[in-house]
Design a protein around this motif. Structure first.
Motif, PDB file in Angstrom:
ATOM      1  N   VAL A   1       0.842  -1.203   0.000  1.00 20.34           N
ATOM      2  CA  VAL A   1       0.000   0.000   0.000  1.00 20.34           C
ATOM      3  C   VAL A   1       0.877   1.253   0.000  1.00 20.34           C
ATOM      4  N   ILE A   2       1.897   1.275   0.844  1.00 19.81           N
ATOM      5  CA  ILE A   2       2.748   2.469   0.929  1.00 19.81           C
ATOM      6  C   ILE A   2       3.472   2.707  -0.401  1.00 19.81           C
ATOM      7  N   MET A   3       3.980   1.627  -1.001  1.00 25.75           N
ATOM      8  CA  MET A   3       4.705   1.807  -2.263  1.00 25.75           C
ATOM      9  C   MET A   3       3.772   2.275  -3.378  1.00 25.75           C
ATOM     10  N   LEU A   4       2.621   1.664  -3.484  1.00 21.77           N
ATOM     11  CA  LEU A   4       1.664   2.062  -4.530  1.00 21.77           C
ATOM     12  C   LEU A   4       1.223   3.514  -4.335  1.00 21.77           C
ATOM     13  N   GLN A   5       0.938   3.871  -3.073  1.00 22.71           N
ATOM     14  CA  GLN A   5       0.451   5.224  -2.804  1.00 22.71           C
ATOM     15  C   GLN A   5       1.534   6.266  -3.048  1.00 22.71           C
ATOM     16  N   THR A   6       2.778   5.943  -2.641  1.00 22.64           N
ATOM     17  CA  THR A   6       3.859   6.896  -2.870  1.00 22.64           C
ATOM     18  C   THR A   6       4.013   7.154  -4.366  1.00 22.64           C
ATOM     19  N   ALA A   7       4.064   6.077  -5.140  1.00 22.24           N
ATOM     20  CA  ALA A   7       4.217   6.242  -6.588  1.00 22.24           C
ATOM     21  C   ALA A   7       3.054   7.035  -7.165  1.00 22.24           C
ATOM     22  N   ALA A   8       1.850   6.784  -6.668  1.00 24.24           N
ATOM     23  CA  ALA A   8       0.676   7.470  -7.216  1.00 24.24           C
ATOM     24  C   ALA A   8       0.664   8.942  -6.808  1.00 24.24           C
ATOM     25  N   GLN A   9       0.971   9.235  -5.554  1.00 30.01           N
ATOM     26  CA  GLN A   9       0.823  10.614  -5.078  1.00 30.01           C
ATOM     27  C   GLN A   9       1.923  11.530  -5.601  1.00 30.01           C
ATOM     28  N   LEU A  10       3.092  10.954  -5.955  1.00 30.13           N
ATOM     29  CA  LEU A  10       4.131  11.798  -6.560  1.00 30.13           C
ATOM     30  C   LEU A  10       3.705  12.244  -7.956  1.00 30.13           C
ATOM     31  N   GLN A  11       2.688  11.580  -8.505  1.00 26.84           N
ATOM     32  CA  GLN A  11       2.216  11.949  -9.843  1.00 26.84           C
ATOM     33  C   GLN A  11       0.866  12.646  -9.779  1.00 26.84           C
ATOM     34  N   ILE A  12       0.530  13.224  -8.650  1.00 23.45           N
ATOM     35  CA  ILE A  12      -0.762  13.883  -8.465  1.00 23.45           C
ATOM     36  C   ILE A  12      -0.916  15.006  -9.496  1.00 23.45           C
TER      37      ILE A  12
ATOM     38  N   ALA B   1      10.330  15.453 -16.522  1.00 25.65           N
ATOM     39  CA  ALA B   1       9.649  14.165 -16.365  1.00 25.65           C
ATOM     40  C   ALA B   1      10.650  13.047 -16.102  1.00 25.65           C
ATOM     41  N   GLU B   2      11.797  13.087 -16.795  1.00 22.20           N
ATOM     42  CA  GLU B   2      12.825  12.058 -16.585  1.00 22.20           C
ATOM     43  C   GLU B   2      13.357  12.112 -15.154  1.00 22.20           C
ATOM     44  N   VAL B   3      13.538  13.320 -14.646  1.00 23.49           N
ATOM     45  CA  VAL B   3      14.029  13.464 -13.271  1.00 23.49           C
ATOM     46  C   VAL B   3      13.003  12.868 -12.295  1.00 23.49           C
ATOM     47  N   LEU B   4      11.716  13.154 -12.538  1.00 21.16           N
ATOM     48  CA  LEU B   4      10.660  12.606 -11.676  1.00 21.16           C
ATOM     49  C   LEU B   4      10.667  11.078 -11.724  1.00 21.16           C
ATOM     50  N   LEU B   5      10.816  10.532 -12.936  1.00 19.08           N
ATOM     51  CA  LEU B   5      10.841   9.078 -13.103  1.00 19.08           C
ATOM     52  C   LEU B   5      11.971   8.462 -12.275  1.00 19.08           C
ATOM     53  N   LEU B   6      13.169   9.072 -12.394  1.00 18.01           N
ATOM     54  CA  LEU B   6      14.315   8.541 -11.651  1.00 18.01           C
ATOM     55  C   LEU B   6      14.061   8.627 -10.140  1.00 18.01           C
ATOM     56  N   LEU B   7      13.440   9.713  -9.718  1.00 19.98           N
ATOM     57  CA  LEU B   7      13.150   9.887  -8.298  1.00 19.98           C
ATOM     58  C   LEU B   7      12.200   8.813  -7.784  1.00 19.98           C
ATOM     59  N   ILE B   8      11.127   8.585  -8.549  1.00 20.06           N
ATOM     60  CA  ILE B   8      10.149   7.572  -8.141  1.00 20.06           C
ATOM     61  C   ILE B   8      10.805   6.194  -8.101  1.00 20.06           C
ATOM     62  N   LEU B   9      11.591   5.894  -9.139  1.00 18.54           N
ATOM     63  CA  LEU B   9      12.289   4.607  -9.184  1.00 18.54           C
ATOM     64  C   LEU B   9      13.181   4.436  -7.965  1.00 18.54           C
ATOM     65  N   ALA B  10      13.958   5.496  -7.671  1.00 13.89           N
ATOM     66  CA  ALA B  10      14.888   5.411  -6.545  1.00 13.89           C
ATOM     67  C   ALA B  10      14.122   5.202  -5.237  1.00 13.89           C
ATOM     68  N   LEU B  11      13.008   5.912  -5.078  1.00 13.10           N
ATOM     69  CA  LEU B  11      12.213   5.766  -3.858  1.00 13.10           C
ATOM     70  C   LEU B  11      11.644   4.359  -3.719  1.00 13.10           C
ATOM     71  N   MET B  12      11.134   3.849  -4.838  1.00 15.16           N
ATOM     72  CA  MET B  12      10.567   2.495  -4.825  1.00 15.16           C
ATOM     73  C   MET B  12      11.632   1.479  -4.431  1.00 15.16           C
ATOM     74  N   LEU B  13      12.807   1.601  -5.043  1.00 13.24           N
ATOM     75  CA  LEU B  13      13.878   0.652  -4.741  1.00 13.24           C
ATOM     76  C   LEU B  13      14.291   0.762  -3.278  1.00 13.24           C
ATOM     77  N   ALA B  14      14.360   2.008  -2.786  1.00 14.13           N
ATOM     78  CA  ALA B  14      14.754   2.203  -1.392  1.00 14.13           C
ATOM     79  C   ALA B  14      13.733   1.571  -0.458  1.00 14.13           C
ATOM     80  N   GLN B  15      12.439   1.791  -0.762  1.00 18.05           N
ATOM     81  CA  GLN B  15      11.397   1.218   0.088  1.00 18.05           C
ATOM     82  C   GLN B  15      11.435  -0.308   0.039  1.00 18.05           C
ATOM     83  N   TYR B  16      11.642  -0.844  -1.167  1.00 17.67           N
ATOM     84  CA  TYR B  16      11.684  -2.294  -1.333  1.00 17.67           C
ATOM     85  C   TYR B  16      12.853  -2.870  -0.538  1.00 17.67           C
ATOM     86  N   TRP B  17      13.992  -2.181  -0.649  1.00 15.23           N
ATOM     87  CA  TRP B  17      15.183  -2.658   0.049  1.00 15.23           C
ATOM     88  C   TRP B  17      14.969  -2.608   1.561  1.00 15.23           C
TER      89      TRP B  17
END
Lengths: 366, 289
Positions: free
Chosen positions: B212-223, B263-279
């Motif tokens: 839930v946290i990962m899905l919501q973070t990814a979604a809300q960064l793209q509000i 947009a590319e910077v945002l993509l990298l940010l979201i990816l990095a956050l997701m990986l960090a949360q997963y880790w």
């Protein structure tokens, strides 16, 4: 001293009754097995004792204290679940400590009890693992360990061996028997496997159709079943039951006639039997032996031959179509389809009257 | 062996083709365009990393990033907690629980336009529902949609209301997965309600919570939609999230290359956050049943 007493326990789910007035007294440190087919009410009874279900009426007493209104944790009972119900996110040690922490047992005491139980059950290497890293047999031990550390007055085991493979089941059965000598508490085990009940229990409570059918020591249940159900349910292969007709007494013992006219002299006293009418005769396989055709009590055709090594089971069909199970030597030459003679030991036969009550042969005075 | 590999490839080829065409190709093209000064009419002029250099010197970009993260911080924890509590309350087989489950999920099926309209009715300073309630109590109505300090919280509340459904359903599914005998074992272990919740229920919902946290973070960064329709990013850019900024740059200022760089910077940010949360969430986690 009495350990557990059940007084007229009743339970129904909606309009469906599942327990119909169960009354039972358990001795101190006694091992009792609830044996019965599925739907007989045995698991419900266990859950009522544990406090996971409430009885509609009746009383449950444990060591002189009425417990049926207490919460499950306050009853002094421990239950080993059929699926073990270990907490997957806790280590083995935490699983065992959880109940003791809730009961505010001091930490040093908890550690001591866990060490002791882990040694007894040979799981001391596994204490820091999680249930997901254990085999089925190891989980079973942990589940038993979790019960032991609570030092309950009564252990409840719900089908403890049903999830293990055949080899492990036999081993665990022996271990349960040994364990039982070491923990001083009463044990109730629910099972549908009569071999488990016969080998482990001091007394067996045979249940069927919401009621206790018979309570007795294993051999008593086997030798002197109370009724038709118990006679058929306990013993493998099951007792053969053939329709018969009561006949003139000889020396006070009933003589019965099978449908084809064969007379069998039993040692069942005629005094208890109804005057006339249909009765049934029950024969354990070991009381029917295979002989040459024409030389036994009755002839039949071998339908199935099961070679078990030390003995051979012969399922024979009589001329009237009924089937009878007989025993032959291990090296029997009987093949399927051949005619065999069957020697019936009438002195060991049981008789069932019309309402299913079993009448037993009188024993010789030794 | 070779034949099996070929036939396997044939089966996955349609998916790979579609995946490349719809995701990989636009991504590579976007990366390529971000190195150009480009507009929507196809004129392209190679500028190398110039768009990125400008971006990292752009105060509006930083403001939008700040707003985006504030929104995520306001929304994700609150939404996670509220949906967990809702799921706990509604995890029963009664008729009323089923009705409430449907009710709380119903907001999720509305389009962003409807959601924004509803909340406009609620939040409008002079005649909105909240304003009327506050006036009735003798309190001065709050200018939710014009005070720079209130626009971001207003957006967060709107988003939480809209997004309750899915996380609640995920938590309900997670609760259904916990075997009943676990609770029976806990009651035999003498655990009270709190102990049972904190030692049995919550640990069992660990994976669901992470999801839930990962899905919501990814979604809300793209509000985007709520901000555009409710406040247009204003006043003075105080409620402009990064995606709204990208949209304005691309379709308002027609600076496609610059927008894509953001947009590319945002993509990298979201990816990095997701990986960090997963880790973080899988670290130390052992094999569980």
């Amino acid at each position: 001293m009495t350990s557990l007493s059940l007084i007229d326990v009743r339970k129904s789910y909606g309009a469906t009754p599942v327990l119909d007035g169960v009354t039972l007294e358990m001795g101190d440190c006694e091992f009792i097995a609830f044996l019965g087919p599925s739907g007989s009410g045995k698991s419900t009874l266990l859950r009522i004792i544990a406090g996971l279900e409430m009885a509609d009426s009746g009383e449950v007493w444990l060591e002189g204290k009425r417990i049926d209104a207490l919460a499950p944790g306050g009853r002094g009972v421990a239950l080993v679940f059929q699926q073990y119900a270990l907490y997957p996110h806790m280590t083995v040690r935490e699983n065992m400590a959880f109940g003791l922490r809730n009961a505010k047992v001091p930490n040093t005491e908890i550690a001591a009890r866990i060490t002791q139980a882990a040694q007894t059950l040979e799981i001391d290497q596994l204490l820091d693992r999680k249930p997901g890293q254990l085999s089925g047999g190891q989980r079973q031990r942990v589940a038993i360990g979790r019960a032991i550390v609570k030092e309950p007055k009564l252990f409840l085991l719900d089908e403890p061996l049903s999830n293990l493979d055949a080899a492990l089941r036999n081993r665990t059965r022996v271990e349960l028997a040994q364990l039982r000598q070491r923990v001083r508490a009463a044990v109730i085990m629910v099972t549908h496997d009569q071999a488990e009940a016969m080998t482990l229990a001091d007394r067996i409570v045979v249940m069927n159709d919401r009621k206790i059918q018979q309570v007795g020591a294993p051999m008593e249940i086997y030798d002197r079943p109370a009724n038709r159900f118990v006679a058929r349910f306990v013993g493998s292969p099951a007792m053969t039951i053939l329709p018969a007709q009561g006949h003139a007494a000889s020396g006070g013992y009933a003589q019965v006639q099978l449908k084809n006219g064969t007379l069998i002299q039993t040692r069942v006293s005629t005094a208890d039997l109804p005057d006339d009418g249909e009765i049934e005769i029950g024969l354990r396989p070991e009381h029917v032996t295979v002989t040459a055709p024409g030389s036994g009590t009755i002839d039949g055709e071998a339908v199935i031959v099961e070679r078990l090594g030390d003995r051979t089971l012969v399922y024979a069909r009589l001329d009237d179509g009924s089937e009878i199970v007989a025993v032959d030597r291990g090296d029997s030459s009987v093949r399927m389809g051949v005619r065999v003679g069957l020697q019936i030991d009438g002195a060991c036969a049981h008789l069932f009257d019309a309402d299913g009550t079993c009448h037993h042969a009188e024993r010789d005075q030794l | 062996m070779m034949e099996r590999r070929v036939s396997g490839m044939v089966f996955v080829l349609p998916f790979i083709g579609l995946y490349c065409f719809l995701l990989i190709l636009p991504f590579v093209m976007g990366l390529w365009i971000s190195f150009h000064r480009a507009d929507l009419f196809g004129s392209r002029h190679w500028v190398g990393l110039d768009n990125y250099v400008r971006l990292f010197a752009d105060p509006v970009f930083y403001q939008a990033m700040g707003t985006t993260f504030t929104l995520a911080v306001l929304i994700v924890p609150a939404l996670t907690l509220i949906t967990l509590l809702l799921a706990l309350a509604l995890n029963r087989a009664s008729r009323s629980a089923a009705i409430f489950r449907g009710l709380f999920f119903s907001s999720s099926v509305l389009s962003v336009t409807i959601v924004t309209l509803i909340w406009r009715f609620v939040l409008t300073p002079d005649s909105g529902l909240i304003a009327k309630l506050l006036t009735a109590m003798g309190i001065e109505p709050l200018p939710f949609l014009s005070d720079p300090n209130l626009t971001v919280p207003a957006l967060a509340i709107t988003t939480i209301w809209w997004g309750l459904g899915l996380p609640m359903m995920l938590f309900l599914a997670g609760l259904q997965q916990i075997p009943q005998d676990m609770y029976e074992a806990a009651s035999l272990d003498g655990a009270n309600r709190w102990t049972t919740f904190f030692r049995i229920t919550l640990p069992s919902l660990r994976r669901t919570t992470i999801l839930v946290i990962m899905l919501q973070t990814a979604a809300q960064l793209q509000i985007f939609g709520q901000a555009q329709l409710l406040t247009q990013g204003g006043p003075s850019g105080s409620s402009r999230p990064i995606v709204l900024y990208i949209y304005e740059v691309a379709f308002g200022r027609w600076e496609l290359g610059y927008a894509i760089a953001a947009a590319e910077v945002l993509l990298l940010l979201i990816l990095a956050l997701m990986l960090a949360q997963y880790w973080l969430s899988t670290r130390g986690e052992e094999v569980q049943r």
